[in-house]
Design a protein around this motif. Structure first.
Motif, PDB file in Angstrom:
ATOM      1  N   ILE A 236      74.785  66.742  36.598  1.00 26.79           N
ATOM      2  CA  ILE A 236      73.938  66.470  37.771  1.00 26.79           C
ATOM      3  C   ILE A 236      74.010  67.615  38.773  1.00 26.79           C
ATOM      4  N   LEU A 237      75.185  68.168  38.963  1.00 26.14           N
ATOM      5  CA  LEU A 237      75.395  69.210  39.964  1.00 26.14           C
ATOM      6  C   LEU A 237      75.228  70.619  39.397  1.00 26.14           C
ATOM      7  N   ALA A 238      74.802  70.745  38.142  1.00 21.82           N
ATOM      8  CA  ALA A 238      74.731  72.052  37.490  1.00 21.82           C
ATOM      9  C   ALA A 238      73.656  72.946  38.111  1.00 21.82           C
ATOM     10  N   PRO A 239      73.955  74.236  38.269  1.00 20.92           N
ATOM     11  CA  PRO A 239      72.918  75.174  38.684  1.00 20.92           C
ATOM     12  C   PRO A 239      71.904  75.354  37.564  1.00 20.92           C
ATOM     13  N   PRO A 240      70.734  75.872  37.867  1.00 20.66           N
ATOM     14  CA  PRO A 240      69.684  75.963  36.847  1.00 20.66           C
ATOM     15  C   PRO A 240      70.112  76.639  35.556  1.00 20.66           C
ATOM     16  N   ALA A 241      70.913  77.695  35.639  1.00 19.20           N
ATOM     17  CA  ALA A 241      71.282  78.445  34.436  1.00 19.20           C
ATOM     18  C   ALA A 241      72.223  77.674  33.517  1.00 19.20           C
ATOM     19  N   HIS A 242      72.821  76.580  34.002  1.00 17.54           N
ATOM     20  CA  HIS A 242      73.797  75.822  33.218  1.00 17.54           C
ATOM     21  C   HIS A 242      73.247  74.492  32.721  1.00 17.54           C
ATOM     22  N   ARG A 243      72.031  74.148  33.036  1.00 11.80           N
ATOM     23  CA  ARG A 243      71.535  72.803  32.770  1.00 11.80           C
ATOM     24  C   ARG A 243      71.216  72.570  31.294  1.00 11.80           C
ATOM     25  N   PRO A 244      71.626  71.420  30.762  1.00 13.83           N
ATOM     26  CA  PRO A 244      71.250  71.073  29.388  1.00 13.83           C
ATOM     27  C   PRO A 244      69.801  70.618  29.319  1.00 13.83           C
ATOM     28  N   ALA A 245      69.206  70.754  28.142  1.00 15.67           N
ATOM     29  CA  ALA A 245      67.862  70.227  27.919  1.00 15.67           C
ATOM     30  C   ALA A 245      67.907  68.769  27.473  1.00 15.67           C
ATOM     31  N   PHE A 246      69.042  68.381  26.863  1.00 15.68           N
ATOM     32  CA  PHE A 246      69.226  67.012  26.388  1.00 15.68           C
ATOM     33  C   PHE A 246      70.652  66.568  26.706  1.00 15.68           C
ATOM     34  N   LEU A 247      70.846  65.254  26.821  1.00 18.15           N
ATOM     35  CA  LEU A 247      72.162  64.662  27.056  1.00 18.15           C
ATOM     36  C   LEU A 247      72.482  63.676  25.941  1.00 18.15           C
ATOM     37  N   GLY A 248      73.746  63.661  25.504  1.00 18.28           N
ATOM     38  CA  GLY A 248      74.164  62.693  24.505  1.00 18.28           C
ATOM     39  C   GLY A 248      75.639  62.390  24.636  1.00 18.28           C
ATOM     40  N   ARG A 249      76.054  61.219  24.203  1.00 15.63           N
ATOM     41  CA  ARG A 249      77.473  60.884  24.285  1.00 15.63           C
ATOM     42  C   ARG A 249      78.294  61.720  23.311  1.00 15.63           C
ATOM     43  N   ASP A 250      77.764  61.950  22.120  1.00 16.65           N
ATOM     44  CA  ASP A 250      78.478  62.699  21.086  1.00 16.65           C
ATOM     45  C   ASP A 250      77.447  63.227  20.104  1.00 16.65           C
ATOM     46  N   LEU A 251      77.901  63.700  18.951  1.00 18.86           N
ATOM     47  CA  LEU A 251      76.983  64.304  17.988  1.00 18.86           C
ATOM     48  C   LEU A 251      75.984  63.313  17.404  1.00 18.86           C
ATOM     49  N   SER A 252      76.230  62.031  17.549  1.00 16.12           N
ATOM     50  CA  SER A 252      75.247  61.046  17.080  1.00 16.12           C
ATOM     51  C   SER A 252      73.946  61.128  17.876  1.00 16.12           C
ATOM     52  N   ALA A 253      73.958  61.831  18.990  1.00 11.91           N
ATOM     53  CA  ALA A 253      72.728  62.025  19.764  1.00 11.91           C
ATOM     54  C   ALA A 253      71.682  62.814  19.000  1.00 11.91           C
ATOM     55  N   LEU A 254      72.107  63.506  17.923  1.00 13.16           N
ATOM     56  CA  LEU A 254      71.146  64.223  17.088  1.00 13.16           C
ATOM     57  C   LEU A 254      70.261  63.261  16.291  1.00 13.16           C
ATOM     58  N   HIS A 255      70.691  62.001  16.139  1.00 15.94           N
ATOM     59  CA  HIS A 255      69.960  61.047  15.300  1.00 15.94           C
ATOM     60  C   HIS A 255      68.869  60.299  16.046  1.00 15.94           C
ATOM     61  N   ILE A 256      68.771  60.479  17.350  1.00  9.43           N
ATOM     62  CA  ILE A 256      67.875  59.631  18.138  1.00  9.43           C
ATOM     63  C   ILE A 256      66.806  60.456  18.840  1.00  9.43           C
ATOM     64  N   ALA A 257      65.708  59.769  19.188  1.00 12.16           N
ATOM     65  CA  ALA A 257      64.705  60.355  20.071  1.00 12.16           C
ATOM     66  C   ALA A 257      65.234  60.322  21.501  1.00 12.16           C
ATOM     67  N   HIS A 258      64.740  61.221  22.321  1.00 11.66           N
ATOM     68  CA  HIS A 258      65.181  61.311  23.714  1.00 11.66           C
ATOM     69  C   HIS A 258      63.969  61.159  24.616  1.00 11.66           C
ATOM     70  N   PRO A 259      63.895  60.080  25.395  1.00 11.02           N
ATOM     71  CA  PRO A 259      62.720  59.876  26.249  1.00 11.02           C
ATOM     72  C   PRO A 259      62.581  60.981  27.289  1.00 11.02           C
ATOM     73  N   ALA A 260      61.365  61.410  27.505  1.00  9.35           N
ATOM     74  CA  ALA A 260      61.105  62.480  28.468  1.00  9.35           C
ATOM     75  C   ALA A 260      61.118  61.928  29.890  1.00  9.35           C
ATOM     76  N   PRO A 261      61.635  62.686  30.854  1.00 11.97           N
ATOM     77  CA  PRO A 261      61.590  62.254  32.255  1.00 11.97           C
ATOM     78  C   PRO A 261      60.188  62.424  32.834  1.00 11.97           C
ATOM     79  N   SER A 262      59.843  61.564  33.768  1.00 15.58           N
ATOM     80  CA  SER A 262      58.560  61.672  34.469  1.00 15.58           C
ATOM     81  C   SER A 262      58.768  61.308  35.931  1.00 15.58           C
TER      82      SER A 262
END
Length: 344
Positions: free
Chosen positions: A251-277
């Motif tokens: 949440i507090l990350a500067p722009p250069a450090h921000r992730p494009a996706f968030l996941g609890r662990d590597l199982s996050a690769l198996h799921i779709a990720h809803p886009a923010p709006s």
């Protein structure tokens, strides 16, 4: 209102991208043990057709040794699925030094092998007047080696570092990393070396080439190395919560450090990720809604979603948009954020 840096994917990440460039410490394993979800997650990811390359700032071990270790942990891996910072720094040195240059090595077998394979000659002392010093992590690095490196650099040798990670996560907590030991030599000599490992983009580009990937995603736990390096390389990054950084840090990350996706662990690769709006003054992910008001995040609708992170994703989107508009953001007073800061 600026657009969020958080991305969405209507399909699972393992099919949306052709390769995963995966960090080791804090992602695949922690200390001597595999993170429990990692072996089955990576097996399923490979079965889905996604290639995997493990990208590590650990320069002490050779790629084959890393592959064997992963295989012993239940993650079958071949040598060509590993890229180490030792290999990356050797390539950097080839750009800066003449063929056959002499090098004093501070580090383990992996670094020594990479330096030799790059065509350099390893020497044993500052008295040999080496052309360069290269430093990589090894748990047995001694004061004597740091002193020899300092003597050589003070006499004019070039200085290179495999990486500059200040800490290493393990089963007991966080231990000093290569960056901490490099800083000992920097203090003694006043010379700051370039680093070849993450967050330098070359590491990820080399890994993508190794996988034959045109559309990779980086998976890591550290915002200042894995995710910063992903952005520098122009690749989307997935932050997992099994290592160093958690949701509050995101949440507090500067722009250069921000992730494009968030996941609890590597199982996050198996799921779709809803886009923010951005809807009616708040950022929405799935049914979760979060707004930033006077620099404070407010959870309007707490709807964690299928994997428990949609509220966290909405919080990141709201915080980043507000920060980019010049607001100072705080998560204090938002109890839900304290829960989300638990790393996995």
């Amino acid at each position: 209102m600026s657009a969020s840096d958080l991305m969405g994917s209507a399909e699972p990440l393992e099919t949306a991208f052709d390769a995963a460039l995966v960090d080791l410490d804090g992602v695949a394993y922690r200390g001597p043990h595999a993170i429990p979800s990692a072996p089955p997650a990576l097996e399923a990811t490979r079965e889905a057709g996604m290639k995997v390359v493990f990208v590590t700032n650990n320069a002490s071990r050779e790629p084959g040794t890393v592959a064997d270790h992963l295989s012993e942990l239940g993650i079958p891996t071949t040598e060509d699925e590993v890229l180490t910072a030792a290999q990356a720094v050797a390539l950097l040195m080839r750009e800066e030094l003449a063929p056959g240059a002499t090098v004093y090595v501070v580090g383990g077998a992996g670094l020594r092998t990479a330096v030799t394979a790059a065509g350099f000659v390893i020497v044993d002392s500052a008295d040999d007047k080496p052309d360069a010093v290269v430093q990589g992590f090894h748990p047995d690095v001694s004061w004597k080696e740091l002193a020899e490196a300092s003597y050589a650099i003070s006499a004019g040798a070039r200085f290179f570092a495999s990486n500059k990670d200040l800490t290493i996560p393990n089963e007991r907590g966080f231990a000093p990393g290569n960056g901490s030991l490099v800083n000992v030599v920097v203090t003694a000599t006043g010379v700051t070396p370039p680093g070849a490992g993450k967050p330098e983009p070359a590491m990820f580009r080399l890994a993508a080439e190794q996988a034959g990937s045109r559309n990779p995603i980086v998976v890591g736990d550290r915002l200042d190395t894995d995710l910063k390096g992903a952005r520098a390389a122009g690749y989307p990054g997935l932050q997992v919560l099994t290592g160093v950084d958690g949701i509050v840090e995101a949440i507090l990350a500067p722009p250069a450090h921000r992730p494009a996706f968030l996941g609890r662990d590597l199982s996050a690769l198996h799921i779709a990720h809803p886009a923010p709006s951005f809807v009616d003054g708040a950022w929405q992910v799935g049914a979760a809604r979060v707004q930033a008001a006077d620099g404070v995040l407010q959870v309007l609708v707490d709807s964690p979603g299928a994997d428990g992170l949609d509220t966290a994703r909405a919080a990141c989107a709201a915080a980043w948009a507000a920060a980019d508009a010049g607001e100072a953001i705080t998560v204090e007073g938002v109890p839900h954020m304290a829960v989300l800061s638990d790393h996995g």
